[in-house]
Design a protein around this motif. Sequence first.
Motif, PDB file in Angstrom:
ATOM      1  N   TYR A  12       0.945  -1.363  -0.079  1.00 30.31           N
ATOM      2  CA  TYR A  12      -0.188   0.001  -0.092  1.00 30.31           C
ATOM      3  C   TYR A  12       0.791   1.418  -0.154  1.00 30.31           C
ATOM      4  O   TYR A  12       0.369   2.273  -0.552  1.00 30.31           O
ATOM      5  CB  TYR A  12      -1.043   0.139   1.148  1.00 30.31           C
ATOM      6  N   ALA A  13       2.156   1.233   0.598  1.00 28.70           N
ATOM      7  CA  ALA A  13       2.664   2.244   0.358  1.00 28.70           C
ATOM      8  C   ALA A  13       3.097   2.603  -0.811  1.00 28.70           C
ATOM      9  O   ALA A  13       3.252   3.677  -1.481  1.00 28.70           O
ATOM     10  CB  ALA A  13       4.187   1.971   1.415  1.00 28.70           C
ATOM     11  N   SER A  14       3.740   1.425  -1.728  1.00 28.42           N
ATOM     12  CA  SER A  14       4.080   1.795  -2.958  1.00 28.42           C
ATOM     13  C   SER A  14       2.952   2.256  -3.883  1.00 28.42           C
ATOM     14  O   SER A  14       2.931   3.013  -4.800  1.00 28.42           O
ATOM     15  CB  SER A  14       4.695   0.488  -3.548  1.00 28.42           C
ATOM     16  N   LEU A  15       1.833   1.474  -3.692  1.00 25.58           N
ATOM     17  CA  LEU A  15       0.660   2.024  -4.419  1.00 25.58           C
ATOM     18  C   LEU A  15       0.300   3.448  -4.184  1.00 25.58           C
ATOM     19  O   LEU A  15      -0.035   4.198  -5.196  1.00 25.58           O
ATOM     20  CB  LEU A  15      -0.563   1.105  -3.891  1.00 25.58           C
ATOM     21  N   HIS A  16       0.270   3.869  -3.094  1.00 24.91           N
ATOM     22  CA  HIS A  16      -0.074   5.292  -2.811  1.00 24.91           C
ATOM     23  C   HIS A  16       0.872   6.254  -3.341  1.00 24.91           C
ATOM     24  O   HIS A  16       0.480   7.333  -3.734  1.00 24.91           O
ATOM     25  CB  HIS A  16      -0.315   5.494  -1.250  1.00 24.91           C
ATOM     26  N   GLN A  17       2.383   5.895  -3.115  1.00 25.87           N
ATOM     27  CA  GLN A  17       3.247   6.686  -3.724  1.00 25.87           C
ATOM     28  C   GLN A  17       3.282   6.818  -5.347  1.00 25.87           C
ATOM     29  O   GLN A  17       3.455   7.757  -5.901  1.00 25.87           O
ATOM     30  CB  GLN A  17       4.635   6.072  -3.537  1.00 25.87           C
ATOM     31  N   ALA A  18       2.883   5.606  -6.047  1.00 24.38           N
ATOM     32  CA  ALA A  18       2.891   5.688  -7.497  1.00 24.38           C
ATOM     33  C   ALA A  18       1.163   6.346  -7.967  1.00 24.38           C
ATOM     34  O   ALA A  18       1.456   7.088  -8.757  1.00 24.38           O
ATOM     35  CB  ALA A  18       2.589   4.303  -7.885  1.00 24.38           C
ATOM     36  N   THR A  19       0.359   6.257  -6.940  1.00 26.46           N
ATOM     37  CA  THR A  19      -1.027   6.976  -7.110  1.00 26.46           C
ATOM     38  C   THR A  19      -0.678   8.450  -7.186  1.00 26.46           C
ATOM     39  O   THR A  19      -1.066   9.236  -7.972  1.00 26.46           O
ATOM     40  CB  THR A  19      -2.030   6.678  -6.271  1.00 26.46           C
ATOM     41  N   ASP A  20       0.037   8.930  -6.088  1.00 25.31           N
ATOM     42  CA  ASP A  20       0.371  10.436  -5.945  1.00 25.31           C
ATOM     43  C   ASP A  20       1.310  11.023  -7.192  1.00 25.31           C
ATOM     44  O   ASP A  20       0.686  12.225  -7.632  1.00 25.31           O
ATOM     45  CB  ASP A  20       1.201  10.603  -4.767  1.00 25.31           C
ATOM     46  N   LEU A  21       2.121  10.072  -7.872  1.00 24.68           N
ATOM     47  CA  LEU A  21       2.880  10.494  -8.951  1.00 24.68           C
ATOM     48  C   LEU A  21       2.026  10.608 -10.045  1.00 24.68           C
ATOM     49  O   LEU A  21       1.964  11.594 -10.940  1.00 24.68           O
ATOM     50  CB  LEU A  21       4.038   9.541  -9.125  1.00 24.68           C
ATOM     51  N   VAL A  22       1.056   9.754 -10.402  1.00 24.48           N
ATOM     52  CA  VAL A  22       0.172   9.586 -11.639  1.00 24.48           C
ATOM     53  C   VAL A  22      -0.799  10.996 -11.339  1.00 24.48           C
ATOM     54  O   VAL A  22      -0.891  11.492 -12.709  1.00 24.48           O
ATOM     55  CB  VAL A  22      -0.618   8.461 -11.543  1.00 24.48           C
ATOM     56  N   ILE A  23      -1.188  11.275 -10.361  1.00 26.02           N
ATOM     57  CA  ILE A  23      -2.097  12.406 -10.240  1.00 26.02           C
ATOM     58  C   ILE A  23      -1.470  13.659 -10.327  1.00 26.02           C
ATOM     59  O   ILE A  23      -1.795  14.658 -10.949  1.00 26.02           O
ATOM     60  CB  ILE A  23      -2.839  12.210  -8.803  1.00 26.02           C
ATOM     61  N   GLN A  24      -0.037  13.896  -9.824  1.00 33.20           N
ATOM     62  CA  GLN A  24       0.803  14.836 -10.107  1.00 33.20           C
ATOM     63  C   GLN A  24       0.895  15.166 -11.556  1.00 33.20           C
ATOM     64  O   GLN A  24       1.188  16.424 -12.024  1.00 33.20           O
ATOM     65  CB  GLN A  24       2.147  14.633  -9.109  1.00 33.20           C
ATOM     66  N   PHE A  25       1.130  14.009 -12.377  1.00 29.18           N
ATOM     67  CA  PHE A  25       1.398  14.058 -13.588  1.00 29.18           C
ATOM     68  C   PHE A  25      -0.009  14.418 -14.357  1.00 29.18           C
ATOM     69  O   PHE A  25      -0.026  14.471 -15.789  1.00 29.18           O
ATOM     70  CB  PHE A  25       1.720  12.861 -14.402  1.00 29.18           C
ATOM     71  N   GLY A  26      -1.211  14.777 -13.776  1.00 34.26           N
ATOM     72  CA  GLY A  26      -2.270  15.306 -14.287  1.00 34.26           C
ATOM     73  C   GLY A  26      -3.231  14.064 -14.720  1.00 34.26           C
ATOM     74  O   GLY A  26      -4.340  14.500 -15.643  1.00 34.26           O
ATOM     75  N   HIS A  30      -1.141   7.193 -22.269  1.00 40.95           N
ATOM     76  CA  HIS A  30      -1.674   5.744 -22.256  1.00 40.95           C
ATOM     77  C   HIS A  30      -2.984   6.085 -21.569  1.00 40.95           C
ATOM     78  O   HIS A  30      -3.970   5.414 -21.730  1.00 40.95           O
ATOM     79  CB  HIS A  30      -0.731   4.974 -21.217  1.00 40.95           C
ATOM     80  N   ALA A  31      -3.102   6.888 -20.221  1.00 39.70           N
ATOM     81  CA  ALA A  31      -4.453   7.055 -19.772  1.00 39.70           C
ATOM     82  C   ALA A  31      -5.497   7.670 -20.490  1.00 39.70           C
ATOM     83  O   ALA A  31      -6.532   7.302 -20.675  1.00 39.70           O
ATOM     84  CB  ALA A  31      -4.410   8.132 -18.561  1.00 39.70           C
ATOM     85  N   GLU A  32      -5.266   8.376 -21.716  1.00 39.34           N
ATOM     86  CA  GLU A  32      -6.091   8.838 -22.602  1.00 39.34           C
ATOM     87  C   GLU A  32      -6.586   7.996 -23.433  1.00 39.34           C
ATOM     88  O   GLU A  32      -7.605   7.677 -24.086  1.00 39.34           O
ATOM     89  CB  GLU A  32      -5.567  10.085 -23.601  1.00 39.34           C
ATOM     90  N   ARG A  33      -5.465   6.929 -24.088  1.00 35.77           N
ATOM     91  CA  ARG A  33      -5.959   5.822 -24.817  1.00 35.77           C
ATOM     92  C   ARG A  33      -6.854   5.052 -24.079  1.00 35.77           C
ATOM     93  O   ARG A  33      -7.836   4.635 -24.718  1.00 35.77           O
ATOM     94  CB  ARG A  33      -4.842   5.087 -25.298  1.00 35.77           C
ATOM     95  N   ILE A  34      -6.803   4.652 -22.921  1.00 37.64           N
ATOM     96  CA  ILE A  34      -7.572   3.720 -22.141  1.00 37.64           C
ATOM     97  C   ILE A  34      -9.028   4.586 -22.177  1.00 37.64           C
ATOM     98  O   ILE A  34      -9.957   3.816 -22.253  1.00 37.64           O
ATOM     99  CB  ILE A  34      -6.933   3.661 -20.603  1.00 37.64           C
ATOM    100  N   GLU A  35      -8.923   5.952 -21.718  1.00 33.76           N
ATOM    101  CA  GLU A  35     -10.150   6.631 -21.581  1.00 33.76           C
ATOM    102  C   GLU A  35     -11.054   6.477 -22.818  1.00 33.76           C
ATOM    103  O   GLU A  35     -12.174   6.253 -22.903  1.00 33.76           O
ATOM    104  CB  GLU A  35      -9.909   7.867 -21.515  1.00 33.76           C
ATOM    105  N   ARG A  36     -10.201   6.836 -24.152  1.00 32.18           N
ATOM    106  CA  ARG A  36     -10.965   6.506 -25.392  1.00 32.18           C
ATOM    107  C   ARG A  36     -11.485   5.183 -25.716  1.00 32.18           C
ATOM    108  O   ARG A  36     -12.601   5.297 -26.456  1.00 32.18           O
ATOM    109  CB  ARG A  36     -10.029   6.999 -26.580  1.00 32.18           C
ATOM    110  N   MET A  37     -10.700   4.212 -25.288  1.00 35.06           N
ATOM    111  CA  MET A  37     -11.010   2.971 -25.436  1.00 35.06           C
ATOM    112  C   MET A  37     -12.483   2.661 -24.684  1.00 35.06           C
ATOM    113  O   MET A  37     -13.501   2.222 -25.328  1.00 35.06           O
ATOM    114  CB  MET A  37     -10.061   1.883 -25.162  1.00 35.06           C
TER     115      MET A  37
END
Length: 146
Positions: free
Chosen positions: A31-45, A135-142
């Motif tokens: 969960y530490a790793s998941l939250h750290q990665a989530t924070d980065l992804v959100i920071q990236f917009g 990649h997030a945009e591609r997933i969203e479009r799909m």
Amino acid sequence: MNAVDFLQLASELETATDEARLRTAVSRAYYASLHQATDLVIQFGVQLPRGTNKHAKIPILLQNAGDPTAAIAGQLLDNLRGDRNHADYDVEEARFGTAAFARQRVATAKKVFAILADCDQEPLRSTVRTGIRDHAERIERMHLKP
């Protein structure tokens, strides 16, 4: 409360002598790793709507960020997820509650943190940010296709 708090707790618990705390160390490391990665992804917009399955989405975003360093972080995160599932659900399997298993998973979480820190610094930051967003945009479009 933040990801570092979970990692600190995992580090404390990995030195325990009882199986319950050792298994909890594995869970907190994930969960530490998941939250750290989530924070980065959100920071990236990248917006993560409530109810989104972050457990699957975050590793996929990292693995498809267009950079081998980020891909390693995504794979390690996905591995930690599987290890957390074993530690939490396979209680009849003693090997998932050992000190060695817990220490290895906490070390992996620390490696994920280090890789994510690298991904948040240039020269990787621009590449990883763009790759994750694309990649997030591609997933969203799909998902929006009829």
